[in-house]
Design a protein around this motif. Structure first.
Motif, mmCIF file in Angstrom:
data_model
loop_
_atom_site.group_PDB
_atom_site.id
_atom_site.type_symbol
_atom_site.label_atom_id
_atom_site.label_comp_id
_atom_site.label_asym_id
_atom_site.label_seq_id
_atom_site.Cartn_x
_atom_site.Cartn_y
_atom_site.Cartn_z
ATOM 1 N N VAL A 199 0.833 -1.203 0.000
ATOM 2 C CA VAL A 199 0.000 0.000 0.000
ATOM 3 C C VAL A 199 0.869 1.255 0.000
ATOM 4 O O VAL A 199 0.613 2.209 -0.748
ATOM 5 N N SER A 200 1.907 1.281 0.837
ATOM 6 C CA SER A 200 2.793 2.444 0.852
ATOM 7 C C SER A 200 3.553 2.564 -0.466
ATOM 8 O O SER A 200 3.837 3.669 -0.939
ATOM 9 N N GLY A 201 3.867 1.405 -1.078
ATOM 10 C CA GLY A 201 4.504 1.438 -2.392
ATOM 11 C C GLY A 201 3.601 2.046 -3.453
ATOM 12 O O GLY A 201 4.044 2.814 -4.302
ATOM 13 N N MET A 202 2.294 1.692 -3.396
ATOM 14 C CA MET A 202 1.341 2.276 -4.342
ATOM 15 C C MET A 202 1.192 3.779 -4.115
ATOM 16 O O MET A 202 1.111 4.556 -5.066
ATOM 17 N N MET A 203 1.155 4.193 -2.850
ATOM 18 C CA MET A 203 1.082 5.616 -2.538
ATOM 19 C C MET A 203 2.293 6.359 -3.115
ATOM 20 O O MET A 203 2.155 7.397 -3.785
ATOM 21 N N ASN A 204 3.465 5.811 -2.874
ATOM 22 C CA ASN A 204 4.692 6.454 -3.342
ATOM 23 C C ASN A 204 4.784 6.412 -4.861
ATOM 24 O O ASN A 204 5.299 7.349 -5.489
ATOM 25 N N MET A 205 4.279 5.328 -5.468
ATOM 26 C CA MET A 205 4.273 5.241 -6.921
ATOM 27 C C MET A 205 3.440 6.373 -7.526
ATOM 28 O O MET A 205 3.889 7.077 -8.434
ATOM 29 N N GLY A 206 2.210 6.550 -7.006
ATOM 30 C CA GLY A 206 1.363 7.624 -7.509
ATOM 31 C C GLY A 206 2.018 8.981 -7.350
ATOM 32 O O GLY A 206 1.976 9.831 -8.255
ATOM 33 N N GLY A 207 2.657 9.181 -6.191
ATOM 34 C CA GLY A 207 3.335 10.448 -5.954
ATOM 35 C C GLY A 207 4.507 10.665 -6.887
ATOM 36 O O GLY A 207 4.684 11.755 -7.451
ATOM 37 N N GLN A 208 5.312 9.620 -7.087
ATOM 38 C CA GLN A 208 6.531 9.779 -7.872
ATOM 39 C C GLN A 208 6.266 9.894 -9.360
ATOM 40 O O GLN A 208 7.048 10.520 -10.088
ATOM 41 N N ILE A 209 5.165 9.291 -9.846
ATOM 42 C CA ILE A 209 4.833 9.459 -11.264
ATOM 43 C C ILE A 209 4.596 10.933 -11.573
ATOM 44 O O ILE A 209 5.076 11.467 -12.583
ATOM 45 N N VAL A 210 3.847 11.606 -10.701
ATOM 46 C CA VAL A 210 3.637 13.046 -10.874
ATOM 47 C C VAL A 210 4.921 13.807 -10.560
ATOM 48 O O VAL A 210 5.294 14.763 -11.263
ATOM 49 N N GLY A 211 5.629 13.371 -9.503
ATOM 50 C CA GLY A 211 6.872 14.032 -9.126
ATOM 51 C C GLY A 211 7.926 13.973 -10.212
ATOM 52 O O GLY A 211 8.761 14.883 -10.332
ATOM 53 N N ALA A 212 7.897 12.916 -11.030
ATOM 54 C CA ALA A 212 8.882 12.781 -12.105
ATOM 55 C C ALA A 212 8.770 13.916 -13.114
ATOM 56 O O ALA A 212 9.738 14.256 -13.804
ATOM 57 N N LEU A 213 7.584 14.511 -13.208
ATOM 58 C CA LEU A 213 7.396 15.641 -14.125
ATOM 59 C C LEU A 213 8.020 16.927 -13.590
ATOM 60 O O LEU A 213 8.333 17.836 -14.359
ATOM 61 N N SER A 214 8.188 17.005 -12.273
ATOM 62 C CA SER A 214 8.563 18.266 -11.637
ATOM 63 C C SER A 214 9.892 18.841 -12.135
ATOM 64 O O SER A 214 9.931 20.003 -12.571
ATOM 65 N N PRO A 215 11.007 18.084 -12.084
ATOM 66 C CA PRO A 215 12.268 18.681 -12.540
ATOM 67 C C PRO A 215 12.245 19.087 -14.012
ATOM 68 O O PRO A 215 12.800 20.122 -14.395
#
Length: 430
Positions: A371-387
Protein backbone atom coordinates in the motif's frame (compact mmCIF):
# COMPACT_ATOMS: atom_id res chain seq x y z
CA UNK A 1 12.26 -13.90 24.94
CA UNK A 2 12.98 -11.91 28.06
CA UNK A 3 9.88 -12.00 30.30
CA UNK A 4 10.81 -9.02 32.42
CA UNK A 5 8.04 -6.82 33.78
CA UNK A 6 7.03 -3.33 32.76
CA UNK A 7 9.71 -1.61 34.82
CA UNK A 8 12.41 -3.77 33.29
CA UNK A 9 11.06 -3.61 29.77
CA UNK A 10 13.39 -3.46 26.79
CA UNK A 11 13.53 -0.73 24.15
CA UNK A 12 14.74 -2.71 21.16
CA UNK A 13 12.23 -1.07 18.81
CA UNK A 14 14.00 2.26 19.26
CA UNK A 15 17.30 0.67 18.21
CA UNK A 16 15.47 -0.57 15.11
CA UNK A 17 14.31 3.01 14.50
CA UNK A 18 17.88 4.29 14.74
CA UNK A 19 18.97 1.77 12.10
CA UNK A 20 16.16 2.79 9.78
CA UNK A 21 16.92 6.49 10.35
CA UNK A 22 20.51 5.91 9.27
CA UNK A 23 19.24 4.29 6.08
CA UNK A 24 16.90 7.22 5.37
CA UNK A 25 19.78 9.67 5.96
CA UNK A 26 22.11 7.86 3.55
CA UNK A 27 19.30 7.54 1.02
CA UNK A 28 18.81 11.29 0.84
CA UNK A 29 22.50 12.04 0.82
CA UNK A 30 22.44 9.94 -2.33
CA UNK A 31 19.32 11.52 -3.85
CA UNK A 32 20.60 15.09 -3.59
CA UNK A 33 24.12 14.17 -4.68
CA UNK A 34 23.35 14.82 -8.34
CA UNK A 35 21.67 18.15 -7.55
CA UNK A 36 24.65 19.26 -5.46
CA UNK A 37 27.19 18.26 -8.10
CA UNK A 38 25.04 19.51 -11.01
CA UNK A 39 26.86 22.87 -11.47
CA UNK A 40 30.21 21.08 -11.98
CA UNK A 41 28.73 18.21 -14.01
CA UNK A 42 26.90 20.67 -16.29
CA UNK A 43 30.11 22.60 -16.85
CA UNK A 44 32.19 19.48 -17.57
CA UNK A 45 29.70 17.90 -19.98
CA UNK A 46 28.09 21.07 -21.37
CA UNK A 47 24.57 20.17 -20.20
CA UNK A 48 21.87 22.87 -20.40
CA UNK A 49 18.84 23.26 -18.10
CA UNK A 50 16.54 20.99 -20.09
CA UNK A 51 19.18 18.27 -20.24
CA UNK A 52 19.76 18.38 -16.47
CA UNK A 53 16.01 18.30 -15.90
CA UNK A 54 15.78 15.14 -18.01
CA UNK A 55 18.62 13.53 -16.04
CA UNK A 56 17.02 14.50 -12.71
CA UNK A 57 13.75 12.92 -13.83
CA UNK A 58 15.33 9.59 -14.85
CA UNK A 59 15.65 8.51 -11.21
CA UNK A 60 12.09 9.58 -10.39
CA UNK A 61 10.51 7.68 -13.30
CA UNK A 62 12.21 4.44 -12.30
CA UNK A 63 11.52 5.10 -8.63
CA UNK A 64 7.83 5.55 -9.42
CA UNK A 65 7.47 2.52 -11.68
CA UNK A 66 9.13 0.12 -9.25
CA UNK A 67 7.48 1.28 -6.03
CA UNK A 68 4.84 -1.45 -6.03
CA UNK A 69 7.23 -4.30 -6.93
CA UNK A 70 9.60 -3.00 -4.24
CA UNK A 71 6.86 -2.84 -1.61
CA UNK A 72 5.63 -6.29 -2.62
CA UNK A 73 9.14 -7.71 -2.17
CA UNK A 74 9.30 -6.22 1.33
CA UNK A 75 5.98 -7.85 2.20
CA UNK A 76 6.95 -11.20 0.69
CA UNK A 77 10.61 -11.62 1.66
CA UNK A 78 10.86 -9.38 4.73
CA UNK A 79 12.71 -6.11 5.37
CA UNK A 80 15.95 -7.76 6.51
CA UNK A 81 16.91 -9.29 3.19
CA UNK A 82 15.31 -6.65 0.96
CA UNK A 83 16.77 -3.54 2.62
CA UNK A 84 20.23 -5.09 2.90
CA UNK A 85 20.20 -5.89 -0.82
CA UNK A 86 18.93 -2.42 -1.75
CA UNK A 87 21.72 -0.64 0.09
CA UNK A 88 24.44 -2.90 -1.34
CA UNK A 89 23.03 -2.25 -4.82
CA UNK A 90 23.08 1.50 -4.18
CA UNK A 91 26.79 1.31 -3.31
CA UNK A 92 27.51 -0.22 -6.71
CA UNK A 93 25.42 2.40 -8.55
CA UNK A 94 27.19 5.25 -6.74
CA UNK A 95 30.54 4.04 -8.05
CA UNK A 96 29.08 3.51 -11.53
CA UNK A 97 27.92 7.16 -11.60
CA UNK A 98 31.55 8.31 -11.60
CA UNK A 99 32.05 6.45 -14.90
CA UNK A 100 29.24 8.20 -16.80
CA UNK A 101 30.24 9.45 -20.25
CA UNK A 102 27.37 11.73 -21.24
CA UNK A 103 23.60 12.17 -21.29
CA UNK A 104 22.65 8.56 -22.18
CA UNK A 105 24.85 7.00 -19.51
CA UNK A 106 23.89 9.55 -16.82
CA UNK A 107 20.22 8.97 -17.60
CA UNK A 108 20.63 5.19 -17.57
CA UNK A 109 22.58 5.10 -14.31
CA UNK A 110 20.08 7.35 -12.53
CA UNK A 111 17.26 5.17 -13.87
CA UNK A 112 18.98 2.06 -12.48
CA UNK A 113 19.37 3.81 -9.13
CA UNK A 114 15.62 4.46 -9.05
CA UNK A 115 14.87 0.82 -9.88
CA UNK A 116 16.93 -0.44 -6.95
CA UNK A 117 15.97 2.22 -4.44
CA UNK A 118 12.20 2.10 -5.08
CA UNK A 119 11.52 -0.53 -2.45
CA UNK A 120 13.43 1.16 0.37
CA UNK A 121 10.74 3.29 2.01
CA UNK A 122 7.80 0.90 1.46
CA UNK A 123 9.87 -1.93 2.95
CA UNK A 124 10.95 0.26 5.86
CA UNK A 125 7.25 1.06 6.41
CA UNK A 126 6.60 -2.68 6.62
CA UNK A 127 9.33 -2.94 9.25
CA UNK A 128 7.79 -0.10 11.26
CA UNK A 129 4.38 -1.76 11.14
CA UNK A 130 5.93 -4.95 12.52
CA UNK A 131 7.82 -3.17 15.28
CA UNK A 132 5.63 -0.25 16.44
CA UNK A 133 2.07 0.16 17.82
CA UNK A 134 -0.44 2.40 16.04
CA UNK A 135 -0.01 5.37 18.37
CA UNK A 136 3.74 5.55 17.63
CA UNK A 137 3.57 5.17 13.85
CA UNK A 138 3.19 8.82 12.95
CA UNK A 139 6.13 9.71 15.16
CA UNK A 140 8.45 7.00 13.79
CA UNK A 141 7.56 7.97 10.22
CA UNK A 142 8.21 11.61 11.06
CA UNK A 143 11.55 10.90 12.74
CA UNK A 144 12.78 8.58 9.99
CA UNK A 145 11.87 11.07 7.28
CA UNK A 146 13.46 13.81 9.39
CA UNK A 147 16.67 11.78 9.17
CA UNK A 148 16.30 11.71 5.40
CA UNK A 149 15.95 15.48 5.28
CA UNK A 150 18.96 15.79 7.58
CA UNK A 151 20.84 13.79 4.98
CA UNK A 152 19.57 16.15 2.28
CA UNK A 153 20.51 19.19 4.40
CA UNK A 154 23.98 17.79 5.05
CA UNK A 155 24.44 17.16 1.35
CA UNK A 156 25.16 20.68 0.02
CA UNK A 157 27.94 21.69 2.48
CA UNK A 158 29.39 18.18 2.47
CA UNK A 159 29.37 18.00 -1.31
CA UNK A 160 30.92 21.47 -1.64
CA UNK A 161 33.70 20.57 0.82
CA UNK A 162 34.46 17.34 -1.02
CA UNK A 163 34.22 18.86 -4.50
CA UNK A 164 36.54 21.76 -3.69
CA UNK A 165 39.30 19.37 -2.59
CA UNK A 166 38.68 16.12 -4.49
CA UNK A 167 36.24 16.78 -7.35
CA UNK A 168 32.58 15.82 -7.82
CA UNK A 169 33.21 12.09 -8.32
CA UNK A 170 34.47 11.70 -4.76
CA UNK A 171 30.99 12.63 -3.49
CA UNK A 172 29.66 9.40 -4.97
CA UNK A 173 32.53 7.30 -3.58
CA UNK A 174 31.67 8.47 -0.06
CA UNK A 175 27.99 7.64 -0.53
CA UNK A 176 28.84 4.19 -1.87
CA UNK A 177 30.99 3.39 1.15
CA UNK A 178 28.29 4.52 3.61
CA UNK A 179 25.63 2.44 1.82
CA UNK A 180 27.71 -0.72 1.90
CA UNK A 181 28.56 -0.36 5.61
CA UNK A 182 24.88 0.09 6.49
CA UNK A 183 23.90 -2.97 4.47
CA UNK A 184 26.28 -5.19 6.39
CA UNK A 185 25.28 -3.75 9.80
CA UNK A 186 21.56 -4.20 9.11
CA UNK A 187 21.96 -7.77 7.88
CA UNK A 188 23.85 -8.70 11.04
CA UNK A 189 21.65 -7.00 13.64
CA UNK A 190 18.05 -6.70 12.40
CA UNK A 191 15.27 -9.31 12.70
CA UNK A 192 11.98 -9.00 10.80
CA UNK A 193 9.69 -9.34 13.84
CA UNK A 194 10.05 -8.57 17.56
CA UNK A 195 9.19 -12.20 18.34
CA UNK A 196 12.37 -13.25 16.54
CA UNK A 197 14.61 -10.99 18.62
CA UNK A 198 15.69 -12.48 21.94
CA UNK A 199 16.36 -9.07 23.46
CA UNK A 200 12.71 -7.94 23.27
CA UNK A 201 11.07 -8.11 26.69
CA UNK A 202 7.55 -9.32 27.45
CA UNK A 203 6.56 -5.75 28.33
CA UNK A 204 7.86 -4.32 25.07
CA UNK A 205 6.15 -7.02 23.01
CA UNK A 206 2.89 -6.30 24.84
CA UNK A 207 3.33 -2.60 24.03
CA UNK A 208 3.87 -3.40 20.34
CA UNK A 209 1.15 -6.02 19.87
CA UNK A 210 -1.34 -5.01 22.57
CA UNK A 211 -3.12 -7.36 24.96
CA UNK A 212 -6.55 -9.05 24.79
CA UNK A 213 -9.31 -9.21 27.41
CA UNK A 214 -7.45 -12.00 29.24
CA UNK A 215 -4.29 -9.91 29.51
CA UNK A 216 -2.48 -12.04 26.93
CA UNK A 217 -0.31 -10.59 24.17
CA UNK A 218 -2.12 -10.52 20.85
CA UNK A 219 -0.72 -12.63 18.07
CA UNK A 220 0.81 -10.79 15.15
CA UNK A 221 -1.73 -10.71 12.33
CA UNK A 222 0.96 -10.88 9.68
CA UNK A 223 1.23 -13.50 6.97
CA UNK A 224 4.75 -14.53 6.16
CA UNK A 225 4.16 -14.39 2.39
CA UNK A 226 0.84 -12.62 1.82
CA UNK A 227 -0.99 -12.82 -1.49
CA UNK A 228 -1.79 -9.26 -2.48
CA UNK A 229 -5.47 -8.55 -3.34
CA UNK A 230 -4.61 -6.40 -6.35
CA UNK A 231 -8.16 -6.11 -7.67
CA UNK A 232 -9.35 -4.81 -4.30
CA UNK A 233 -6.53 -2.29 -3.92
CA UNK A 234 -6.81 -0.90 -7.44
CA UNK A 235 -10.57 -0.37 -7.18
CA UNK A 236 -10.62 1.22 -3.73
CA UNK A 237 -11.28 4.98 -3.76
CA UNK A 238 -9.33 5.46 -0.53
CA UNK A 239 -6.22 4.03 -2.19
CA UNK A 240 -6.53 6.49 -5.07
CA UNK A 241 -7.11 9.39 -2.66
CA UNK A 242 -3.90 8.59 -0.78
CA UNK A 243 -1.96 8.39 -4.05
CA UNK A 244 -3.31 11.70 -5.36
CA UNK A 245 -2.64 13.60 -2.15
CA UNK A 246 0.90 12.27 -1.97
CA UNK A 247 1.47 13.31 -5.59
CA UNK A 248 0.83 16.94 -4.61
CA UNK A 249 3.47 16.60 -1.91
CA UNK A 250 6.08 14.87 -4.08
CA UNK A 251 5.81 17.36 -6.95
CA UNK A 252 6.90 20.18 -4.64
CA UNK A 253 9.52 18.10 -2.85
CA UNK A 254 11.49 17.49 -6.03
CA UNK A 255 12.23 21.18 -6.46
CA UNK A 256 14.15 21.06 -3.18
CA UNK A 257 15.92 17.83 -4.18
CA UNK A 258 16.85 18.82 -7.72
CA UNK A 259 16.74 22.52 -8.65
CA UNK A 260 17.28 24.34 -5.34
CA UNK A 261 21.12 24.65 -5.63
CA UNK A 262 20.91 25.84 -9.25
CA UNK A 263 18.06 28.24 -8.38
CA UNK A 264 20.13 29.86 -5.63
CA UNK A 265 23.27 30.16 -7.77
CA UNK A 266 21.76 31.20 -11.10
CA UNK A 267 18.61 33.14 -10.18
CA UNK A 268 19.33 34.42 -6.68
CA UNK A 269 23.05 34.95 -7.49
CA UNK A 270 24.60 33.27 -4.44
CA UNK A 271 28.19 32.07 -4.68
CA UNK A 272 28.88 28.30 -4.61
CA UNK A 273 30.00 28.47 -0.97
CA UNK A 274 26.96 30.51 0.09
CA UNK A 275 24.74 28.11 -1.84
CA UNK A 276 26.11 25.25 0.28
CA UNK A 277 24.85 27.06 3.37
CA UNK A 278 21.57 28.52 2.13
CA UNK A 279 20.49 25.32 0.35
CA UNK A 280 20.72 23.54 3.70
CA UNK A 281 18.33 25.87 5.54
CA UNK A 282 15.08 24.64 3.95
CA UNK A 283 16.19 21.04 4.30
CA UNK A 284 17.04 21.53 7.98
CA UNK A 285 13.59 23.07 8.45
CA UNK A 286 12.25 19.90 6.86
CA UNK A 287 13.93 17.86 9.60
CA UNK A 288 11.97 19.83 12.20
CA UNK A 289 8.77 19.63 10.17
CA UNK A 290 9.01 15.86 9.80
CA UNK A 291 9.49 15.31 13.51
CA UNK A 292 6.87 17.84 14.56
CA UNK A 293 4.22 16.59 12.13
CA UNK A 294 4.75 12.97 13.17
CA UNK A 295 4.64 13.85 16.86
CA UNK A 296 1.57 16.05 16.42
CA UNK A 297 -0.53 13.49 14.55
CA UNK A 298 0.13 10.85 17.23
CA UNK A 299 -0.49 13.37 20.02
CA UNK A 300 -3.85 14.31 18.52
CA UNK A 301 -4.72 10.63 18.16
CA UNK A 302 -4.02 9.97 21.84
CA UNK A 303 -5.89 13.10 22.95
CA UNK A 304 -8.98 12.73 20.76
CA UNK A 305 -9.02 9.02 19.87
CA UNK A 306 -10.15 10.27 16.46
CA UNK A 307 -7.93 8.85 13.74
CA UNK A 308 -9.53 10.90 10.95
CA UNK A 309 -8.97 14.19 12.76
CA UNK A 310 -5.44 13.28 13.88
CA UNK A 311 -4.21 12.44 10.39
CA UNK A 312 -6.25 14.91 8.29
CA UNK A 313 -5.83 18.10 10.32
CA UNK A 314 -2.04 18.01 10.35
CA UNK A 315 -1.79 17.30 6.61
CA UNK A 316 -4.32 20.00 5.63
CA UNK A 317 -2.65 22.77 7.64
CA UNK A 318 0.77 21.69 6.36
CA UNK A 319 -0.17 21.75 2.68
CA UNK A 320 -1.90 25.10 2.91
CA UNK A 321 1.07 26.60 4.77
CA UNK A 322 3.53 25.24 2.21
CA UNK A 323 1.53 26.54 -0.75
CA UNK A 324 1.35 30.04 0.72
CA UNK A 325 5.08 30.08 1.57
CA UNK A 326 6.09 28.93 -1.91
CA UNK A 327 4.12 31.73 -3.53
CA UNK A 328 5.80 34.30 -1.27
CA UNK A 329 9.24 32.86 -2.13
CA UNK A 330 8.52 33.13 -5.85
CA UNK A 331 7.26 36.71 -5.73
CA UNK A 332 9.75 38.34 -3.38
CA UNK A 333 12.62 40.38 -4.84
CA UNK A 334 15.02 39.96 -1.92
CA UNK A 335 17.16 36.78 -2.22
CA UNK A 336 17.44 36.30 1.55
CA UNK A 337 13.67 36.65 1.99
CA UNK A 338 13.20 34.03 -0.72
CA UNK A 339 15.39 31.60 1.23
CA UNK A 340 13.45 32.25 4.44
CA UNK A 341 10.14 31.67 2.63
CA UNK A 342 11.47 28.45 1.12
CA UNK A 343 12.59 27.42 4.59
CA UNK A 344 9.05 27.96 5.85
CA UNK A 345 7.67 26.09 2.83
CA UNK A 346 9.85 23.06 3.49
CA UNK A 347 8.87 23.00 7.17
CA UNK A 348 5.17 22.86 6.28
CA UNK A 349 5.73 20.46 3.39
CA UNK A 350 7.47 17.94 5.63
CA UNK A 351 4.79 18.17 8.30
CA UNK A 352 2.66 16.06 5.96
CA UNK A 353 5.03 13.09 6.13
CA UNK A 354 3.96 11.73 9.54
CA UNK A 355 0.26 11.41 8.66
CA UNK A 356 0.93 10.54 5.01
CA UNK A 357 3.11 7.51 5.78
CA UNK A 358 1.13 6.49 8.87
CA UNK A 359 -2.05 6.12 6.80
CA UNK A 360 -0.77 3.12 4.74
CA UNK A 361 -0.08 1.35 8.03
CA UNK A 362 -3.54 2.34 9.28
CA UNK A 363 -5.38 1.10 6.19
CA UNK A 364 -3.01 -1.52 4.73
CA UNK A 365 -2.75 -4.23 7.40
CA UNK A 366 -0.39 -7.03 6.36
CA UNK A 367 -0.08 -5.36 2.95
CA UNK A 368 1.29 -2.07 4.32
CA UNK A 369 4.48 -2.38 2.27
CA UNK A 370 2.48 -2.76 -0.94
CA UNK A 371 0.00 0.00 0.00
CA UNK A 372 2.79 2.44 0.85
CA UNK A 373 4.50 1.44 -2.39
CA UNK A 374 1.34 2.28 -4.34
CA UNK A 375 1.08 5.62 -2.54
CA UNK A 376 4.69 6.45 -3.34
CA UNK A 377 4.27 5.24 -6.92
CA UNK A 378 1.36 7.62 -7.51
CA UNK A 379 3.33 10.45 -5.95
CA UNK A 380 6.53 9.78 -7.87
CA UNK A 381 4.83 9.46 -11.26
CA UNK A 382 3.64 13.05 -10.87
CA UNK A 383 6.87 14.03 -9.13
CA UNK A 384 8.88 12.78 -12.10
CA UNK A 385 7.40 15.64 -14.12
CA UNK A 386 8.56 18.27 -11.64
CA UNK A 387 12.27 18.68 -12.54
CA UNK A 388 11.53 18.56 -16.27
CA UNK A 389 8.64 21.03 -16.07
CA UNK A 390 10.77 23.33 -13.92
CA UNK A 391 13.62 23.17 -16.44
CA UNK A 392 11.31 23.86 -19.38
CA UNK A 393 9.62 26.85 -17.72
CA UNK A 394 12.97 28.31 -16.69
CA UNK A 395 14.31 27.80 -20.21
CA UNK A 396 11.33 29.84 -21.44
CA UNK A 397 12.40 32.68 -19.14
CA UNK A 398 10.33 32.29 -15.95
CA UNK A 399 11.64 31.32 -12.52
CA UNK A 400 8.24 32.20 -10.99
CA UNK A 401 5.86 29.99 -12.98
CA UNK A 402 7.19 26.68 -11.59
CA UNK A 403 6.41 27.82 -8.03
CA UNK A 404 2.87 28.83 -8.98
CA UNK A 405 2.24 25.35 -10.42
CA UNK A 406 3.58 23.78 -7.23
CA UNK A 407 1.42 25.95 -4.96
CA UNK A 408 -1.74 25.14 -6.92
CA UNK A 409 -1.09 21.41 -6.58
CA UNK A 410 -0.58 21.80 -2.82
CA UNK A 411 -3.94 23.54 -2.44
CA UNK A 412 -5.57 20.69 -4.37
CA UNK A 413 -3.78 18.22 -2.08
CA UNK A 414 -5.21 19.93 1.00
CA UNK A 415 -8.68 19.50 -0.47
CA UNK A 416 -8.09 15.80 -1.08
CA UNK A 417 -7.08 15.32 2.55
CA UNK A 418 -10.14 17.23 3.72
CA UNK A 419 -12.81 15.52 1.63
CA UNK A 420 -11.52 12.22 0.28
CA UNK A 421 -8.94 10.43 2.47
CA UNK A 422 -10.32 8.25 5.29
CA UNK A 423 -7.60 6.80 7.58
CA UNK A 424 -10.18 4.54 9.23
CA UNK A 425 -11.29 2.82 6.02
CA UNK A 426 -9.21 -0.26 5.22
CA UNK A 427 -8.27 -0.78 1.57
CA UNK A 428 -8.08 -4.58 1.92
CA UNK A 429 -11.66 -5.34 2.96
CA UNK A 430 -12.98 -8.03 0.64
Amino acid sequence: MNNSGESGGSHVRWAVLVLLCLMYLITYLDRVSLANTAPLISKEYGFNKVTMGIIFSAFIWAYALFQVPGGWMGDRFGPRRVLSAIMAYRAAIAVLTTRALGLPSFWGIRFLLGVGEAGAFPTATRAMQMWFPRDERGFVQGVSHAASRLGAASGPPLAVAIMIHYGWRSVFYVIGALSLMWSLLYLLTYRNMPEENGRVSYAELARIRGVNEKGEIKQANIQKRPKVPWSVLLKHSNMWAVMCAYAAYIYSLWFFLSWLPSYLVEYRKFTLIKMGFYASLPLLAGVVGDTFGGWLTDKLLVKTNNLRFARRSVAIVAMLGCGASILLAALTVNPNTAVYCLTSAMFFLEMTIGPAWAVPMDIGGEFSGTVSGMMNMGGQIVGALSPTVFGILVAKGSWVAPFVVSACLLFVGAGIWAFWIDPEQSVIVY
